[in-house]
Scaffold this active site. Structure first.
Site, mmCIF file in Angstrom:
data_model
loop_
_atom_site.group_PDB
_atom_site.id
_atom_site.type_symbol
_atom_site.label_atom_id
_atom_site.label_comp_id
_atom_site.label_asym_id
_atom_site.label_seq_id
_atom_site.Cartn_x
_atom_site.Cartn_y
_atom_site.Cartn_z
ATOM 1 C CD GLU A 170 -2.224 2.218 -2.942
ATOM 2 O OE1 GLU A 170 -3.455 2.113 -3.335
ATOM 3 O OE2 GLU A 170 -1.830 1.843 -2.168
ATOM 4 C CG ASP A 207 -1.665 0.622 1.262
ATOM 5 O OD1 ASP A 207 -2.430 1.498 0.688
ATOM 6 O OD2 ASP A 207 -2.164 2.345 1.824
#
Length: 714
Positions: free
Chosen positions: A396, A360
């Site tokens: 990401e 993330d």
């Protein structure tokens, strides 16, 4: 026993009621060896550390850890074993202006805890200041309001477990939420719905296998915290991007209520999915923790060694440097932060048998100072690590800091969520002008992003929808977000949805609108699964799941977010299954190398771009008046790459006819050099291909407005 926390230098004699041996400074955390448990905690700033043991009634016994080596406090407790609840209290300076926030009245989680029991209740005692006087030190005991770390038994009978190790180019990813995917499934037993056991139940495995999925990418399962503001509004941190324990499976996803059982249940889930030939990838949040900004609670890292774990503002150490939008960022240049992350990654691979990670806000991991540095220490460590470097690593590739959008900017070992693919494909099918050239690039693996540093088409994780944003059904049903249920006056969530409601906002009975939406569903799915790269589908998109127009369900732990299995779109499910099977059957859709567009004078190139009249596209054609339509020839006989066992790969050849315009269009079948006869195998506008017979070179086929036709050479 203590009824209140000790202060520095006043641990007293009670710790001698518990036998303590010196133990070792490594490994960090609580390590059970069958006879006792070694405890080790890093705190460079600490002046004394109390290990706090809790019995079944919550009574606390404090044990001083007297051994210290290289900033690690440690001790071995014989006869202390699995199920033991514990925490730490760290004595040391409390001086926020210098970045120090030690406060022994606060019970702290072990950063290396393998399991966590309970959750925090957001009592004022959890904070190191008073709500009505932020400058006054709060010495209320937080112990009764805290979750507890738990000693676990590392043994598990893995039997014959082996990682599936699917090559990237053969991978199909299913992004799933442990609870939301399973909580409403009618064929999962009630007692395991919403749990790790539910995700590995026969009903779920059958669905994943029938779909053709090779990997589940689980939204955060590291132990996380529900934000106070959400709790006050009667909401929850449903997504889980608020980690507090990087080694512990989230306890609320375990069917058993016994302390530590979540570890065994998680392992059993992985073993069951592996037996079904399905990999397990974890969405991990190493960029920040649940302690928030300077006004957050003291529940772990902040009270252990604040300035070592967190990035602080250079000219104001009482505040946190935040590139995540969550209040803090971990200090990626500190060796113990890097050790924590690498130890966590290795633990999940070696002990929990997971197959990879999706990071993330991964751009934050690249920030050693302020800029995003692809050669930062974190990536160097991953590159040389013999365990972590061998599993799937997905970035990401953005965060909220300056220069944080880094699609295509990660090192060669990494693959990336391709946000440019998502945006381009959405624009193409909603009829935006001047997207055709980029659409062709995205369809063929985004070589402009990944080729220069030696990466392959499968460096691109292709997706149209993900947890963050609209579901596939909502993407074609709403022009704007409808996030009122989040309690933020619809101000949260992105406004850049690139969606189109097909003529009506939200639910409708209009048959024409519904037919167009169904066609758009299929356009998006067919484009994604027939593009070069790794396709990722969001859980429930194959069933027509809706979030009622909410594009930010991070706080909706309810039916808004859950997969509604009882009202599944069976036609869409059947189409998705057939589409994934088509991809699996034909290596021309999942090449390991980029197209080179070159052929000899006697041979066709491996790919050709054609106008609707069947002639090759020229330079000016990409922006001409028909720039919403094109044909693509994929030459299955020119896949210039060996198979995984060295064999020459030969496949069938295909024509992909894209018509994103508002009008039906006749496409000419290209000259016979491309193939003399073609058979339709997929039409996003029509399930029934029986009335479409074999077509010959030079024939014309009608492709309906906003649809896609796939032909196979016969």
């Amino acid at each position: 026993m203590r009824d209140s926390p000790a202060t520095a230098g006043q641990l007293g004699e009670e710790h001698r009621l518990v036998e303590v041996w010196p133990g070792t400074p490594y490994p960090l955390g609580a390590s059970y060896d069958g006879a006792g448990t070694n405890f080790a905690l890093f705190s460079e700033v600490g002046e004394a550390v109390a290990l706090c043991l809790f019995d079944s009634d919550g009574k606390e016994t404090q044990v001083e850890l007297e051994e210290r080596e290289a900033g690690v406090w440690h001790g071995y407790l014989p006869r202390v074993g699995p199920g033991q609840r514990y925490g730490f209290r760290v004595h040391g300076p409390y001086d926020p202006s210098r970045g120090h926030r030690c406060n022994p009245s606060k019970l702290l989680l072990d950063p290396y805890a393998k399991a966590v029991e309970g959750e925090i209740d957001w009592d004022e005692a959890l904070f190191s200041y008073h709500f009505n006087d932020p400058d006054k030190l709060n010495t209320l005991d937080s112990g009764p309001h805290m979750m507890k770390s738990v000693v676990v038994n590392p043994y598990f009978d893995w039997q014959d477990d082996r990682p599936p190790r699917h090559p990237y180019h053969e991978t199909v990813i299913y992004e799933a939420h442990v609870k939301g995917t399973t909580i409403q499934h009618p064929d999962i037993a009630d007692e395991i719905k919403g749990t790790y056991a539910g995700l590995s139940s026969p009903a779920m495995i059958e669905h994943l296998q029938s779909l053709g999925v090779t990997a589940v990418e689980l939204m955060p399962v590291h132990q996380f915290v529900h934000d106070d503001l959400l709790v006050q509004r009667g909401l929850r941190n449903y997504w889980g991007y608020n980690t507090i324990g990087f080694f512990a499976p989230h306890n609320a996803y375990a069917a058993s209520g016994q302390a530590g059982d979540q570890v065994q249940e998680f392992k059993a889930m992985v073993r069951a999915l592996h037996r079904a030939d399905i990999e397990v990838i974890l969405d991990v949040v190493y960029n920040h923790t649940a302690e928030g900004n300077q006004l957050g609670p003291t529940i772990a890292f902040r009270g252990i060694d604040n300035s070592a774990y967190y990035r602080l503002v250079d000219n104001n150490n009482s505040h946190y440097y935040d590139t995540t939008g969550t209040g803090n960022s971990l200090l990626m240049r500190h060796p113990h932060v890097l050790q924590l992350i690498m130890d966590s990654l290795r633990y999940w691979v070696t002990e929990m048998h997971v197959d990879g990670f999706r990071f993330d806000l991964a751009a934050t991991l690249a920030r050693q100072f302020h800029e995003v540095d692809r050669l930062s220490a974190f990536f160097d460590l991953v590159q040389q690590d013999p365990v972590v470097s061998q599993v799937k690593l997905i970035a990401e590739p953005w965060d909220l800091g300056p220069g944080g959008y880094q699609v295509g900017g990660f090192p060669p070992l990494w693959t990336e969520w391709n946000g440019k693919y998502r945006d381009c494909v959405r624009d193409f099918w909603r009829g935006q002008p001047a997207t055709l050239g980029e659409f062709a690039m995205r369809l063929t693996g985004s070589s402009d992003l990944f080729r220069d540093d030696g990466r392959k088409p499968y460096a691109s994780i292709n997706f149209v929808t993900a947890h963050d944003g609209f579901t596939l059904r909502d993407l074609v049903s709403y022009n704007g977000k409808h996030n009122d249920a989040n309690g933020e006056n619809n101000n949260d969530g992105t406004t850049d949805n690139r969606s189109w409601n097909c003529g009506a906002e939200g639910e409708t009975d209009d048959k024409n609108v519904l037919a167009l939406r169904a066609r758009q569903h299929r356009n998006f799915l067919a484009t994604m699964f027939l593009s070069q790269g790794v396709p990722m589908i969001l859980h429930g998109d194959e069933l027509g799941r809706t979030q009622q127009g909410n594009n930010n369900v991070y706080c909706q732990d309810n039916e808004i977010s859950y997969v509604d299995w009882r009202h599944a779109d069976s036609d869409l499910l059947a189409f998705t299954r057939a589409l994934i099977q088509l991809r699996a059957d034909h290596p021309v859709f999942r090449r390991r190398r980029f197209f080179d567009g070159l052929g000899s004078s006697e041979e066709l190139t491996d790919i050709a771009w054609l106008k609707p009249d069947g002639q090759p596209m020229g330079g000016g054609d990409w922006t001409a008046g028909f720039a919403k339509s094109l044909a693509v020839f994929l030459n299955g006989e020119a896949i210039d790459e060996p198979g995984l066992q060295g064999e020459r790969i030969v496949d069938d050849s295909f024509l992909l006819l894209f018509n994103a315009s508002e009008q039906d269009m006749d496409f000419a079948i290209p000259p016979e050099v491309y193939g003399s006869a073609w058979e339709p195998v997929l039409d996003t506008a029509d399930d029934d291909l029986s009335d479409r017979g074999v077509v010959q070179a030079g024939d014309k086929v009608n492709v309906l407005a906003r649809s896609m036709l796939v032909l196979e050479r016969v």
